[in-house]
Design a protein around this motif. Structure first.
Motif, PDB file in Angstrom:
ATOM      1  N   ARG A  32       0.762  -1.114   0.014  1.00 27.66           N
ATOM      2  CA  ARG A  32      -0.082  -0.013  -0.215  1.00 27.66           C
ATOM      3  C   ARG A  32       0.900   1.239  -0.087  1.00 27.66           C
ATOM      4  NH1 ARG A  32      -5.125  -1.675   0.219  1.00 27.66           N
ATOM      5  NH2 ARG A  32      -5.568  -3.447   1.331  1.00 27.66           N
ATOM      6  N   GLU A  33       2.060   1.167   0.606  1.00 30.54           N
ATOM      7  CA  GLU A  33       2.754   2.213   0.606  1.00 30.54           C
ATOM      8  C   GLU A  33       3.829   2.336  -0.682  1.00 30.54           C
ATOM      9  OE1 GLU A  33       5.011   1.957   4.286  1.00 30.54           O
ATOM     10  OE2 GLU A  33       3.357   2.261   5.423  1.00 30.54           O
ATOM     11  N   PRO A  35       3.633   0.433  -4.164  1.00 33.07           N
ATOM     12  CA  PRO A  35       2.924  -0.515  -4.883  1.00 33.07           C
ATOM     13  C   PRO A  35       3.494  -0.990  -6.107  1.00 33.07           C
ATOM     14  CG  PRO A  35       2.260   1.808  -5.328  1.00 33.07           C
ATOM     15  CD  PRO A  35       2.863   1.727  -4.038  1.00 33.07           C
ATOM     16  N   ASP A  48      -4.795  -1.196  -6.134  1.00 33.44           N
ATOM     17  CA  ASP A  48      -6.214  -1.519  -5.582  1.00 33.44           C
ATOM     18  C   ASP A  48      -6.960  -0.663  -6.747  1.00 33.44           C
ATOM     19  OD1 ASP A  48      -5.929  -2.285  -2.967  1.00 33.44           O
ATOM     20  OD2 ASP A  48      -4.847  -0.441  -2.506  1.00 33.44           O
ATOM     21  N   PRO A 108      -8.086  -5.536  -5.385  1.00 28.21           N
ATOM     22  CA  PRO A 108      -6.566  -5.740  -5.738  1.00 28.21           C
ATOM     23  C   PRO A 108      -6.224  -6.662  -6.840  1.00 28.21           C
ATOM     24  CG  PRO A 108      -6.958  -7.337  -3.744  1.00 28.21           C
ATOM     25  CD  PRO A 108      -8.259  -6.690  -4.350  1.00 28.21           C
TER      26      PRO A 108
END
Length: 287
Positions: A32-33, A35, A48, A108
Motif C-alpha cells: 500500500r505504501e 505499490p 487497488d 486488488p
C-alpha cells in the motif's frame, strides 16, 4: 529441513561450493505504501483497482502475468487480438505487446513484468536495492515460447489442492507462481520448514492475513557482514523478497484466514522436474 510428509522433501538438490559473494539483505515491502517494487528479474505491481479503471500495461517486450485472488475484481484483458474476460481467482498470462485491463469492480490486482521492461523499470520504489545486479541470483533467460502466443487464463477452480503436490504452480517463460493453500489461523510453530535456495530469490506475496518471516543469513568469513536473525511480522498486502542463500521459513500468524503466494523468476527447475507439479507444463515447455 522439510518434514517427511512435505512434498518438497523429495526435491532434487545440487550441492555446490559457496561463491563467497555478498549475501544481500531481505526486503519487507508494504504494497500500500510502495505499490511498484522489484526483485532481480521481476517487477511486481500492486493496484487497488476500482470499477471502471482502465489500466495500461504498456507495450511489453516480454510476457505479463496477472495474479488474481478471491478479493480481485472481474476484468477484461484487451489486446490487439481481442478481449478476454476473467472473473475468478487464478493466473492470467498475456503475450508480449500492448495490452490494457478494463476493471469491472473493486479490489486488488497484482501484475508481474520482467525487470528490464522500459515501461516499468524506472517506476519501482526499491530501485536502489538493485543499482548493481545481485551476484548470487541467476539472471533471467526466458524459457521456450509456447506453441501459440495468446492470452491464457488458468482458473484455480479447475485444480483443487492436493497434499501430494506443493501448492498450485503455474509457469510462464519468465515467472513461476505458486498459490499456496489458505491457512486458517496461525501455523503450528512446531511444524515450520526452514530451508534455503542456492541461486534464486523468492518473492512471498501476502494477500490475506499476516505472516512472520524468519530469515537467517549464513556466516561468511568476513564477520562484519554477519546479521542477526530476523523475525519480521508483516500484514497484507505485502511482499517479502528473500535472497539466496538465506535460511527462511514463513508462519501465518493471523487468527483468521492467511494466504501466501510465492513468485520466482526465472521458473524453478526443481519444481518443474516434479511430475504433475506445474499445472500448465503442456503450454510452457522446459528448456
Amino acid at each position: 529441513m522439510y518434514e517427511k510428509d512435505d512434498p518438497r522433501s523429495a526435491l532434487a538438490t545440487a550441492a555446490r561450493p559457496d561463491s563467497g559473494a555478498e549475501i544481500t539483505a531481505a526486503q519487507y515491502l508494504d504494497l500500500r505504501e510502495t505499490p511498484v517494487v522489484r526483485a532481480q528479474n521481476v517487477i511486481l505491481i500492486h493496484t487497488d483497482a476500482r470499477d471502471g479503471d482502465d489500466l495500461d500495461n504498456g507495450t511489453l517486450e516480454g510476457e505479463l502475468a496477472i495474479v488474481v485472488t478471491g478479493a480481485s475484481p472481474a476484468f477484461t484483458v484487451l489486446t490487439a487480438d481481442g478481449a478476454t474476460k476473467v472473473d475468478s481467482p487464478g493466473l492470467v498470462v498475456v503475450p508480449p505487446g500492448a495490452s490494457r485491463i478494463s476493471v469491472h469492480g473493486d479490489g486488488p490486482l497484482v501484475r508481474l513484468v520482467e525487470a528490464t521492461e522500459p515501461a516499468w523499470r524506472d517506476r519501482v520504489a526499491n530501485a536502489a536495492a538493485y543499482a548493481q545486479a545481485h551476484p548470487r541470483v541467476t539472471l533471467l533467460e526466458r524459457w521456450p515460447a509456447p506453441a501459440e502466443e495468446r492470452v491464457r487464463f488458468y482458473p484455480l477452480s479447475e485444480v483443487p489442492d492436493d497434499p501430494k503436490r506443493f501448492g498450485r504452480i503455474f509457469r510462464t517463460r519468465s515467472f513461476m507462481v505458486n498459490f499456496l493453500p489458505l491457512q486458517d489461523g496461525p501455523r503450528d510453530p512446531r511444524k515450520l520448514s526452514p530451508h534455503h535456495h542456492d541461486d534464486f530469490e523468492q518473492l512471498s506475496l501476502a494477500v490475506q492475513g499476516e505472516y512472520v518471516h524468519h530469515i537467517r543469513t549464513p556466516w561468511l568469513p568476513d564477520s562484519t557482514t554477519w546479521r542477526e536473525d530476523e523475525h519480521v511480522r508483516i500484514g497484507s498486502p505485502s511482499v517479502t523478497i528473500i535472497p539466496p542463500p538465506t535460511v527462511h521459513t514463513s508462519a501465518a500468524s493471523d487468527p483468521g484466514v492467511n494466504q501466501l503466494i510465492d513468485i520466482f523468476s526465472p521458473p524453478r527447475v526443481d519444481f518443474s522436474e516434479k511430475p504433475g507439479w506445474v499445472l500448465n507444463a503442456d503450454d510452457y515447455p522446459m528448456p
